[in-house]
Write an enzyme that holds these catalytic residues in place. Structure first.
Site, PDB file in Angstrom:
ATOM      1  N   HIS A  72       0.926  -0.758   0.166  1.00 29.37           N
ATOM      2  CA  HIS A  72      -0.172  -0.204   0.326  1.00 29.37           C
ATOM      3  C   HIS A  72       0.808   1.414  -0.445  1.00 29.37           C
ATOM      4  O   HIS A  72       0.356   2.443   0.679  1.00 29.37           O
ATOM      5  CB  HIS A  72      -1.104  -0.065   0.977  1.00 29.37           C
ATOM      6  CG  HIS A  72      -1.931  -1.390   1.415  1.00 29.37           C
ATOM      7  ND1 HIS A  72      -3.437  -0.448   0.374  1.00 29.37           N
ATOM      8  CD2 HIS A  72      -1.757  -2.361   1.866  1.00 29.37           C
ATOM      9  CE1 HIS A  72      -4.255  -1.931   0.719  1.00 29.37           C
ATOM     10  NE2 HIS A  72      -3.114  -2.767   1.352  1.00 29.37           N
ATOM     11  N   ASN A 145     -10.262  -2.736   2.513  1.00 30.38           N
ATOM     12  CA  ASN A 145      -9.546  -2.821   0.934  1.00 30.38           C
ATOM     13  C   ASN A 145     -11.608  -2.387   0.277  1.00 30.38           C
ATOM     14  O   ASN A 145     -12.237  -2.661   0.528  1.00 30.38           O
ATOM     15  CB  ASN A 145      -9.335  -4.527   0.316  1.00 30.38           C
ATOM     16  CG  ASN A 145      -8.029  -4.599   0.611  1.00 30.38           C
ATOM     17  OD1 ASN A 145      -7.027  -3.468   1.225  1.00 30.38           O
ATOM     18  ND2 ASN A 145      -7.356  -5.804   1.059  1.00 30.38           N
ATOM     19  N   HIS A 336      -4.419   0.824  12.038  1.00 26.26           N
ATOM     20  CA  HIS A 336      -4.040  -0.034  12.745  1.00 26.26           C
ATOM     21  C   HIS A 336      -5.303  -0.605  12.889  1.00 26.26           C
ATOM     22  O   HIS A 336      -6.139  -0.505  13.860  1.00 26.26           O
ATOM     23  CB  HIS A 336      -3.028   0.171  14.293  1.00 26.26           C
ATOM     24  CG  HIS A 336      -3.165  -0.897  14.983  1.00 26.26           C
ATOM     25  ND1 HIS A 336      -2.972  -2.624  14.649  1.00 26.26           N
ATOM     26  CD2 HIS A 336      -1.902  -0.882  16.029  1.00 26.26           C
ATOM     27  CE1 HIS A 336      -2.476  -3.437  15.381  1.00 26.26           C
ATOM     28  NE2 HIS A 336      -2.221  -2.604  16.700  1.00 26.26           N
ATOM     29  N   TYR A 359       0.444  -4.656  12.567  1.00 28.05           N
ATOM     30  CA  TYR A 359       0.957  -3.116  11.716  1.00 28.05           C
ATOM     31  C   TYR A 359       1.295  -2.131  13.051  1.00 28.05           C
ATOM     32  O   TYR A 359       1.987  -1.765  12.399  1.00 28.05           O
ATOM     33  CB  TYR A 359      -0.609  -2.464  11.939  1.00 28.05           C
ATOM     34  CG  TYR A 359      -1.668  -3.169  10.873  1.00 28.05           C
ATOM     35  CD1 TYR A 359      -1.887  -4.176  10.551  1.00 28.05           C
ATOM     36  CD2 TYR A 359      -1.690  -1.939   9.574  1.00 28.05           C
ATOM     37  CE1 TYR A 359      -2.152  -4.841   9.531  1.00 28.05           C
ATOM     38  CE2 TYR A 359      -2.416  -2.701   8.017  1.00 28.05           C
ATOM     39  CZ  TYR A 359      -2.511  -4.368   7.892  1.00 28.05           C
ATOM     40  OH  TYR A 359      -3.663  -4.868   7.807  1.00 28.05           O
TER      41      TYR A 359
END
Ligand code: HDD
Length: 679
Positions: A72, A145, A336, A359
């Protein structure tokens, strides 16, 4: 942090600097008298070590880059607000989901997954849709997503998945693409990817705009109410503008013509006041119904079909403010999955559980230490207190003598809070089991929902999937991998697999019988989503001596319907109509391209040169090939006649301007005209 759109308010924040109009200083605040020449021993002499200004400026520059996100990396963000429509008290005690009058500030970052930070926006890829809610109970991150399932079921495979789709290590090729051997080798050796691959080969992976994508939390989470009762929940973002995609040829060309296509689209929409909106939906399953379905509701490769478990629309997200500084805000944003608030909890989905580790860990290297929560974009809007201290880049000056829990000197503060006082309490799920490394039997079915997806597609969507497979596998060099892919996807549809095999030179699958289409889910097809003309972009081909009154009427009607128009002429600047009307062309065929528009309106003009006419025809034919709406009036109609496309679907002409504009707007709303025949 604030949800206000008023830039004046923002300037009150101590961390936001407006440098314009101010004297230049060093970082220590010393005013500078010179910033173009280093300090030298004589006009033509060597630069001196003494030059603290040169050293400070250069050192800062030398350290300007931070590691990009491992996945990403390419993304773009904006600020906005979220408002719930009705209290969700029955399901969750999360405060930001209780009161419809409360606006919760949010920051959203959209992204592609595979490419580097400088890669193109329109590649075939999953899109990240990460939302940070700055609630009064702390930050809640919904890190989702635009595809509701994932490639793998267990987080331990994530590094393998990512290594397979990143550029291959021996030559670092290809950038931002899955059309290569290692990705497909991973796919065929990990058949749990089947369902996600169907989405990845579909139009969802080449969105027209971030504003026209759905978002999904993917995992099953838990809502917990103030009585401690829990529901399983899946999150959905539904775009008000519907779900729209590019066509593959167009997506590839845009990657060259305007690699910033999606970020530009979002940035411009917000600057123009066309604030993008999504509704938040939840699917809810009672705890006692955990095993009532023919799939495991914790399996991240499964959707909960909307027709069986309806999506309850509960609120609205609006993006209404661009960032002031992409690095400080978008690049430094640290999401996160573990950032939750009371009332929202996790499940045992093994993909989610692994994400809970990854994360924070990645932010430590990317943002250089444990104090990234102090960066302005990551700070909660509520106060935060604990005994954590020091570390790289610490900004808070914690006053006082005590920095440990169980103390007497500060009356044992900061103190913990009971659940009634807002203290986070983990849902007390009963767990027991043997320590094993294995896949749950209930996670073993990899194809039923891949079949459901395929069967739910419209005919053009199916064709696009076949073409996408044929492109991607066509780029694979290994014959073995190609063949294994054909055989794997024969489990979804032998017809589809045979068509792909034919295109890529593989052997058609042995299997010929299509799986029984037990069910379809109409919600999966993009063609069943809202269709609106709003904010779609029409290129207007116009030349001198255009019909002033008529063309102005059409442009007014289009604008009133929310269709944006961009005038393209032989030269940038003024174009004069027959009645003296003057319009401003901002683009020429040199600076713009057919692929950058949703529709074309050929307004014509008696003064159009043969060269311009030729380029205009090419522009229109490209739009035709990409199934876009095309309109023509006056001399513009000649383009359509010459191209022999006048009677094709989505091609509009006419002499009554209001009627023409109405038909054109309707065709723009319908988006692409798939039933068009090649000419
Ligand atoms: Fe992830 C970033 C979404 C699985 C590990 N992920 C990242 C971002 C999004 C997602 C949107 C970008 C956030 C931003 O804009 O900064 N990831 C997902 C979804 C997943 C998923 C929806 C599956 C349901 N991710 C996943 C797994 C792992 C990670 C299984 C590892 C165990 N993801 C990361 C990461 C990233 C990340 C390495 C890279 C940058 C970052 O976290 O901040 O930790």
């Amino acid at each position: 942090m604030t949800s206000s759109k008023n830039k004046k308010d923002l300037q009150l924040e101590t961390f936001r600097a407006a440098d314009e109009g101010k004297p230049m200083t060093t970082n220590e605040g010393l005013k500078l008298s010179e910033d173009e020449f280093s300090l030298k021993a004589g006009d033509r002499g060597p630069t001196l070590m003494e030059d603290f200004h040169f050293r400070e400026k250069m050192t800062h520059f030398d350290h300007e880059r931070i590691p990009e996100r491992v996945v990403h990396a390419r993304g773009f963000g904006a600020h906005g607000e979220f408002q719930v429509y009705e209290s969700m008290k029955a399901y969750t005690k999360a405060k930001f989901l209780q009161d419809p009058s409360v606006k919760t500030p949010v920051f959203v970052r959209f992204s592609t997954v595979a490419g580097s930070r400088g890669s193109a926006d329109t590649v075939r890829d999953v899109r990240g849709f990460a939302v940070k809610f700055y609630t009064e109970e702390g930050n809640y991150d919904l890190v989702g997503n635009n595809i509701p399932v994932f490639f793998i079921q267990n987080a331990i495979k994530f590094p393998d998945l990512v290594h397979s789709f990143k550029p291959e290590p021996h030559n670092e090729i290809p950038q931002a693409q899955t059309a290569h051997d290692t990705f497909w080798d991973f796919v065929v050796n990990n058949q749990e990817t089947a369902h996600m691959i169907m989405w990845h080969m579909s139009d969802r992976a080449i969105p027209r705009s971030y504003r026209m994508m759905e978002g999904f939390g993917v995992h099953t989470f838990r809502f917990v109410n103030d009585e401690g009762k829990a529901h399983f929940v899946k999150f959905h973002w539904k775009p008000k503008l519907g779900v729209h995609s590019l066509v593959w040829d167009e997506a590839q060309k845009i990657a060259g013509k305007d690699p910033d296509f999606h970020r530009r689209d979002l940035y411009e929409a917000i600057e123009m006041g066309n604030y993008p909106e999504w509704e938040l939906g939840v699917q809810l399953i009672k705890e006692e119904d955990e095993f009532a379905f023919d799939f495991d509701i914790l399996d991240p490769t499964k959707i909960w079909p909307e027709e069986d478990i309806p999506v309850k629309i509960i609120g609205k997200l609006t993006l209404n403010r661009n960032v002031d500084n992409v690095f400080a805000e978008t690049e430094q944003a640290a999401f996160h999955v573990g950032n939750v608030v009371p009332g929202i909890d996790f499940t045992n989905d093994p993909l989610l559980q692994g994400r809970l580790f990854s994360y924070t860990d990645t932010q430590l290297i990317r943002l250089g230490g444990p104090n990234f929560h102090e960066l302005p974009i990551n700070r909660p809007i509520c106060p935060f207190h604990n005994n954590q201290r020091d570390g790289y880049g610490r900004q808070t000056i914690n006053v006082g003598q005590v920095s440990y829990h169980r103390n007497g000197l500060a009356n044992n503060t900061p103190s913990v809070s009971s659940p009634q006082e807002g203290g986070y309490e983990h849902y007390q799920e009963k767990v027991e089991g043997r320590k094993v490394r294995s896949r749950s039997k209930s996670f073993e079915d990899h194809f039923s929902q891949a079949i459901l997806f395929w069967n739910s597609m419209s005919e053009p969507e199916k064709q696009h999937i076949i073409q996408a497979f044929s492109f991607e596998l066509g780029k694979v060099k290994s014959k073995a991998v190609k063949q294994q892919a054909v055989d794997m996807f024969a489990n979804v549809s032998p017809m589809m697999a045979a068509a792909v095999a034919n295109a890529i030179g593989a052997i058609p699958p042995q299997k010929t019988e299509e799986p029984k289409a037990a069910k379809i889910s109409p919600a999966l097809s993009q063609l069943n989503k809202p269709m609106l003309p709003d904010t779609r972009k029409a290129g207007v081909i116009i030349g001198n001596q255009f019909n002033g009154a008529d063309v102005s009427t059409v442009l007014r009607e289009l604008q009133a319907a929310g269709v944006q128009t961009v005038l393209i002429s032989e030269k940038a600047g003024k174009v004069t109509g027959t009645d003296g009307t003057i319009l401003e062309a901002t683009e020429t065929f040199l600076t713009t391209d057919s692929v950058l528009y949703d529709a074309v309106y050929a307004a014509g003009g008696q003064g159009i040169s043969p060269a311009f006419e030729k380029e205009g025809s090419a522009f229109i034919m490209e739009a035709f090939k990409h199934f876009k709406t095309i309109g023509g009036t006056h001399e513009g109609t000649v383009f359509l006649e010459k191209a022999n496309i006048l009677n094709q679907p989505g091609v509009v002409s006419g002499s009554d301007m209001k009627q023409f504009a109405g038909d054109f707007i309707k065709a723009v709303a319908a988006d692409r005209h798939w039933s068009r025949q090649p000419v």
